[in-house]
Design an enzyme around this catalytic site. Structure first.
Site, PDB file in Angstrom:
ATOM      1  N   GLY A  49       1.032  -1.196   0.135  1.00 12.87           N
ATOM      2  CA  GLY A  49       0.128  -0.168  -0.039  1.00 12.87           C
ATOM      3  C   GLY A  49       0.480   1.556   0.097  1.00 12.87           C
ATOM      4  O   GLY A  49       0.022   2.506  -0.723  1.00 12.87           O
ATOM      5  N   GLU A 103       3.990   4.067   6.447  1.00 11.70           N
ATOM      6  CA  GLU A 103       2.898   2.844   6.122  1.00 11.70           C
ATOM      7  C   GLU A 103       1.586   4.257   5.087  1.00 11.70           C
ATOM      8  O   GLU A 103       2.049   5.028   5.245  1.00 11.70           O
ATOM      9  CB  GLU A 103       1.785   3.129   7.302  1.00 11.70           C
ATOM     10  CG  GLU A 103       2.762   2.187   8.139  1.00 11.70           C
ATOM     11  CD  GLU A 103       1.725   0.768   7.491  1.00 11.70           C
ATOM     12  OE1 GLU A 103       1.473   0.883   6.120  1.00 11.70           O
ATOM     13  OE2 GLU A 103       1.266  -0.341   8.384  1.00 11.70           O
ATOM     14  N   ASP A 104       0.807   3.557   4.427  1.00 13.35           N
ATOM     15  CA  ASP A 104       0.069   4.311   3.688  1.00 13.35           C
ATOM     16  C   ASP A 104      -1.151   4.220   5.170  1.00 13.35           C
ATOM     17  O   ASP A 104      -1.947   5.248   4.759  1.00 13.35           O
ATOM     18  CB  ASP A 104      -1.001   2.895   2.814  1.00 13.35           C
ATOM     19  CG  ASP A 104      -1.091   1.775   3.071  1.00 13.35           C
ATOM     20  OD1 ASP A 104      -0.596   1.637   4.480  1.00 13.35           O
ATOM     21  OD2 ASP A 104      -1.368   0.923   2.217  1.00 13.35           O
ATOM     22  N   ASP A 107      -4.761   1.126  10.652  1.00 15.14           N
ATOM     23  CA  ASP A 107      -6.325   0.833  10.075  1.00 15.14           C
ATOM     24  C   ASP A 107      -6.596   0.174  11.830  1.00 15.14           C
ATOM     25  O   ASP A 107      -6.487   0.798  13.553  1.00 15.14           O
ATOM     26  CB  ASP A 107      -6.462  -0.389   9.511  1.00 15.14           C
ATOM     27  CG  ASP A 107      -8.042  -0.889   9.370  1.00 15.14           C
ATOM     28  OD1 ASP A 107      -8.657   0.549  10.014  1.00 15.14           O
ATOM     29  OD2 ASP A 107      -8.776  -1.572   8.816  1.00 15.14           O
ATOM     30  N   LYS A 135      -6.530   5.766  10.855  1.00 11.87           N
ATOM     31  CA  LYS A 135      -7.578   5.831  11.417  1.00 11.87           C
ATOM     32  C   LYS A 135      -8.591   5.450  12.755  1.00 11.87           C
ATOM     33  O   LYS A 135      -7.820   4.216  13.511  1.00 11.87           O
ATOM     34  CB  LYS A 135      -8.495   4.850  10.401  1.00 11.87           C
ATOM     35  CG  LYS A 135      -8.904   4.534   9.233  1.00 11.87           C
ATOM     36  CD  LYS A 135     -10.141   3.525   8.988  1.00 11.87           C
ATOM     37  CE  LYS A 135      -9.619   2.569   7.900  1.00 11.87           C
ATOM     38  NZ  LYS A 135     -10.044   0.952   7.031  1.00 11.87           N
ATOM     39  N   PHE A 157     -13.839   2.408   4.555  1.00  8.24           N
ATOM     40  CA  PHE A 157     -12.711   1.622   4.028  1.00  8.24           C
ATOM     41  C   PHE A 157     -12.608   2.727   2.644  1.00  8.24           C
ATOM     42  O   PHE A 157     -13.631   3.410   1.959  1.00  8.24           O
ATOM     43  CB  PHE A 157     -13.636   0.812   3.192  1.00  8.24           C
ATOM     44  CG  PHE A 157     -12.608  -0.655   2.405  1.00  8.24           C
ATOM     45  CD1 PHE A 157     -11.604  -1.150   3.498  1.00  8.24           C
ATOM     46  CD2 PHE A 157     -12.609  -0.697   1.276  1.00  8.24           C
ATOM     47  CE1 PHE A 157     -10.978  -1.938   2.672  1.00  8.24           C
ATOM     48  CE2 PHE A 157     -11.365  -1.554   0.200  1.00  8.24           C
ATOM     49  CZ  PHE A 157     -11.030  -2.174   1.361  1.00  8.24           C
ATOM     50  N   VAL A 158     -11.418   2.906   2.513  1.00 11.52           N
ATOM     51  CA  VAL A 158     -10.968   3.621   1.110  1.00 11.52           C
ATOM     52  C   VAL A 158      -9.743   2.847   0.570  1.00 11.52           C
ATOM     53  O   VAL A 158      -9.691   2.076   0.395  1.00 11.52           O
ATOM     54  CB  VAL A 158     -10.126   5.188   1.526  1.00 11.52           C
ATOM     55  CG1 VAL A 158     -10.819   6.417   2.514  1.00 11.52           C
ATOM     56  CG2 VAL A 158      -8.859   4.325   2.752  1.00 11.52           C
ATOM     57  N   ASP A 164      -6.336  -0.741  -1.624  1.00 14.47           N
ATOM     58  CA  ASP A 164      -6.497  -1.278  -2.988  1.00 14.47           C
ATOM     59  C   ASP A 164      -8.540  -2.069  -2.454  1.00 14.47           C
ATOM     60  O   ASP A 164      -8.081  -2.207  -1.277  1.00 14.47           O
ATOM     61  CB  ASP A 164      -5.771  -2.168  -2.892  1.00 14.47           C
ATOM     62  CG  ASP A 164      -5.635  -3.912  -2.416  1.00 14.47           C
ATOM     63  OD1 ASP A 164      -5.086  -3.263  -1.444  1.00 14.47           O
ATOM     64  OD2 ASP A 164      -6.171  -4.743  -2.324  1.00 14.47           O
ATOM     65  N   ARG A 170      -4.542   0.849  -6.441  1.00 16.20           N
ATOM     66  CA  ARG A 170      -3.860   1.193  -6.099  1.00 16.20           C
ATOM     67  C   ARG A 170      -4.190   1.812  -7.037  1.00 16.20           C
ATOM     68  O   ARG A 170      -2.958   2.991  -6.532  1.00 16.20           O
ATOM     69  CB  ARG A 170      -2.895  -0.344  -6.046  1.00 16.20           C
ATOM     70  CG  ARG A 170      -3.080  -1.281  -4.945  1.00 16.20           C
ATOM     71  CD  ARG A 170      -1.944  -2.307  -4.535  1.00 16.20           C
ATOM     72  NE  ARG A 170      -2.329  -2.960  -3.631  1.00 16.20           N
ATOM     73  CZ  ARG A 170      -2.018  -3.317  -2.663  1.00 16.20           C
ATOM     74  NH1 ARG A 170      -2.610  -2.174  -1.743  1.00 16.20           N
ATOM     75  NH2 ARG A 170      -2.204  -4.600  -2.066  1.00 16.20           N
TER      76      ARG A 170
HETATM   77  P1  IMP Z   1      -3.446  -2.942   9.802  1.00 16.02           P
HETATM   78  O1  IMP Z   1      -2.940  -3.873  10.851  1.00 16.02           O
HETATM   79  O2  IMP Z   1      -5.723  -3.261  10.711  1.00 16.02           O
HETATM   80  O3  IMP Z   1      -3.575  -1.228  10.940  1.00 16.02           O
HETATM   81  O4  IMP Z   1      -4.433  -2.975   8.494  1.00 16.02           O
HETATM   82  C1  IMP Z   1      -2.561  -2.057   7.409  1.00 16.02           C
HETATM   83  C2  IMP Z   1      -2.815  -2.690   6.286  1.00 16.02           C
HETATM   84  O5  IMP Z   1      -4.796  -3.096   6.197  1.00 16.02           O
HETATM   85  C3  IMP Z   1      -3.063  -1.955   5.648  1.00 16.02           C
HETATM   86  O6  IMP Z   1      -1.770  -1.239   5.074  1.00 16.02           O
HETATM   87  C4  IMP Z   1      -3.831  -1.637   4.225  1.00 16.02           C
HETATM   88  O7  IMP Z   1      -3.084  -2.638   3.731  1.00 16.02           O
HETATM   89  C5  IMP Z   1      -4.321  -2.401   4.539  1.00 16.02           C
HETATM   90  N1  IMP Z   1      -5.926  -0.920   5.084  1.00 16.02           N
HETATM   91  C6  IMP Z   1      -6.278  -0.805   6.486  1.00 16.02           C
HETATM   92  N2  IMP Z   1      -6.963  -0.011   5.662  1.00 16.02           N
HETATM   93  C7  IMP Z   1      -8.061   0.393   4.236  1.00 16.02           C
HETATM   94  C8  IMP Z   1      -8.945   0.254   3.539  1.00 16.02           C
HETATM   95  O8  IMP Z   1      -9.742   1.216   4.047  1.00 16.02           O
HETATM   96  N3  IMP Z   1      -8.682   0.471   2.261  1.00 16.02           N
HETATM   97  C9  IMP Z   1      -7.394  -0.813   2.166  1.00 16.02           C
HETATM   98  N4  IMP Z   1      -6.616  -0.895   2.784  1.00 16.02           N
HETATM   99  C10 IMP Z   1      -6.321  -0.653   3.811  1.00 16.02           C
END
Ligand code: IMP
Length: 186
Positions: A49, A103-104, A107, A135, A157-158, A164, A170
């Site tokens: 991402g 990081e992108d 979440d 978020k 969700f984005v 993606d 992407r």
């Molecule tokens: P986390 O481990 O839940 O913080 O999520 C991390 C990864 O989940 C990010 O690096 C993204 O690749 C993916 N992700 C989390 N939220 C979104 C979203 O809203 N859209 C797309 N990918 C997401």
């Protein structure tokens, strides 16, 4: 700029235009140039991402630095599986170095906490996190070192600009959020 797009079964509407992302990225770059002057940090992008944010951010960095990537995936569809898997690993020379994880999106924070743990094993001099999106409402565990942040967004969700939906979207320049259909009146 398109206001609405369809990816698979979902409709998305514009959330952040590329211009807006670029301006914010430039400001973060300026701050990093000041904070890391004379320190030669290592930027580590979390794939997939972060690839566009990483590229645009690094173009703003004017101090000497190194660049690496780690690939981690924890997602299937639109909800976190809660599982973090490493696909390929970190640079192996982080001891006594200043590390900036890029990081992108943060979440649940699970991915980031996993990556932070892996980086810490190498005993770096410092570790900070730079994320384009955050978020806060989705966070499951507190994340340390979240020092640089582009935008705080709601728990929705984005897609776009590296992010993606089931592998698609992407390549979009802008960031879109899932359009929710209002619940029918009882
Ligand atoms: P986390 O481990 O839940 O913080 O999520 C991390 C990864 O989940 C990010 O690096 C993204 O690749 C993916 N992700 C989390 N939220 C979104 C979203 O809203 N859209 C797309 N990918 C997401």
């Amino acid at each position: 700029m398109i206001n609405e797009i369809q990816i698979g079964d979902k409709t998305f509407e514009i959330l952040l235009e590329n211009d807006n992302i670029s301006k914010r990225t430039r400001l973060i770059g300026i701050q990093l140039n000041v904070d890391y002057e004379n320190r030669c940090p290592i930027f580590i992008g979390v794939l997939n991402g972060s690839f566009l944010f990483m590229a645009d951010l690094l173009k703003e960095i004017e101090i000497p630095c190194e660049v690496g990537f780690i690939r981690v995936s924890s997602y299937a569809g639109v909800s976190s599986t809660g599982m973090v898997r490493e696909a390929f690993g970190l640079p192996e020379h982080l001891h006594n170095r200043d590390v900036i994880i890029v990081e992108d999106i943060v979440d649940t924070g699970l991915t980031l906490n996993y990556v932070l743990g892996e980086v810490q094993k190498q005993k770096p001099a410092s570790v900070k996190v730079c994320t384009l999106l955050f978020k806060p409402a989705a966070l499951k565990a507190p994340v340390e070192a979240l020092e640089y942040m582009g935008f705080e967004i709601a728990n929705e969700f984005v897609v776009g600009y590296g992010l993606d939906y089931d592998g698609l979207g992407r390549n979009l320049k802008d960031i879109y959020r899932e359009k929710t259909v209002p619940a029918p009146l009882p």
